[in-house]
Design an enzyme around this catalytic site. Structure first.
Site, PDB file in Angstrom:
ATOM      1  N   TYR A   1      45.320  51.888   3.094  1.00 55.69           N
ATOM      2  CA  TYR A   1      44.212  52.782   3.401  1.00 55.69           C
ATOM      3  C   TYR A   1      42.916  52.272   2.776  1.00 55.69           C
ATOM      4  CZ  TYR A   1      47.694  55.826   5.377  1.00 55.69           C
ATOM      5  OH  TYR A   1      48.699  56.329   6.176  1.00 55.69           O
ATOM      6  N   HIS A   2      41.816  52.937   3.056  1.00 56.08           N
ATOM      7  CA  HIS A   2      40.498  52.459   2.629  1.00 56.08           C
ATOM      8  C   HIS A   2      40.378  52.389   1.099  1.00 56.08           C
ATOM      9  CE1 HIS A   2      40.214  56.837   2.843  1.00 56.08           C
ATOM     10  NE2 HIS A   2      39.329  56.746   1.876  1.00 56.08           N
ATOM     11  N   GLY A   3      39.535  51.463   0.669  1.00 50.43           N
ATOM     12  CA  GLY A   3      39.238  51.327  -0.751  1.00 50.43           C
ATOM     13  C   GLY A   3      40.295  50.623  -1.576  1.00 50.43           C
TER      14      GLY A   3
ATOM     15  N   GLY B   1      42.171  53.906  -2.179  1.00 48.23           N
ATOM     16  CA  GLY B   1      41.582  53.674  -3.485  1.00 48.23           C
ATOM     17  C   GLY B   1      42.490  53.026  -4.504  1.00 48.23           C
TER      18      GLY B   1
END
Length: 182
Positions: free
Chosen positions: A101-103, A130
């Site tokens: 996922y993002h980050g 994250g």
């Protein structure tokens, strides 16, 4: 190359309920573009055409917000959902069927040039938004990394790691199913 492109788009359709059709997955997902650019840059990197590999890599970064070093090794069916802020280091190795996922950062913690400095992610791993996975560690097959976790040590296969620093909270035991570790 085109076969990879189609297979990666089909993978997005399987993993993202928001993907409506193959055309959308092929042309409007930053993950798809970043991986496509990476495959080209990685081939050039392996042929020691470093300048060209960096030009392609940095273009992909500006377009998608996903930074993948041209030296990173990526297996089939990587899906980076949303993608913005993902960083994958030079000696990182990512297996097949991984969801990120993002980050997320697959980064180093220092070390000598030429040595393995980044994580190895085995097949079927899910990495939450994250999460930071740092150093030459291994995330075992089927493991799950919780959102915003900071992983500094190996994670066994089929385990769940959460927290900062990450600790194992669930581990699969072949005789008893899942056991919870406190």
């Amino acid at each position: 190359m085109f076969k990879w492109f189609i297979n990666d788009a089909k993978n997005i359709l399987e993993k993202d309920p928001a993907a409506k059709n193959l055309f959308t997955a092929m042309f409007f997902y930053p993950s798809q573009r970043a991986i496509f650019y990476h495959r080209i840059a990685h081939r050039l990197y392996k042929k020691k055409k470093f300048i060209w590999s960096w030009i392609i890599s940095q273009r992909a970064r500006r377009i998608t917000g996903i930074e993948i070093h041209p030296g990173a090794t990526i297996g089939d069916k990587l899906f980076i959902d949303h993608g913005m802020g993902v960083v994958i280091g030079e000696t990182a190795e990512i297996g097949n069927n991984v969801v990120m996922y993002h980050g997320v950062t697959l980064g180093g913690i220092g070390g000598e040039k030429g040595s393995k400095r980044h994580p190895t992610i085995e097949d079927d791993v899910i990495i939450g938004a994250g999460a930071k996975i740092l150093g030459p560690i291994t995330i075992g097959k089927g493991a799950k990394i919780g959102a915003n976790s900071v992983v500094l040590e190996d994670v066994p296969p089929y385990s769940t790691a959460v927290g900062s620093p990450a600790r194992i909270i669930r581990k699969k035991n072949k005789n008893y199913g899942y056991i919870y570790v406190v």
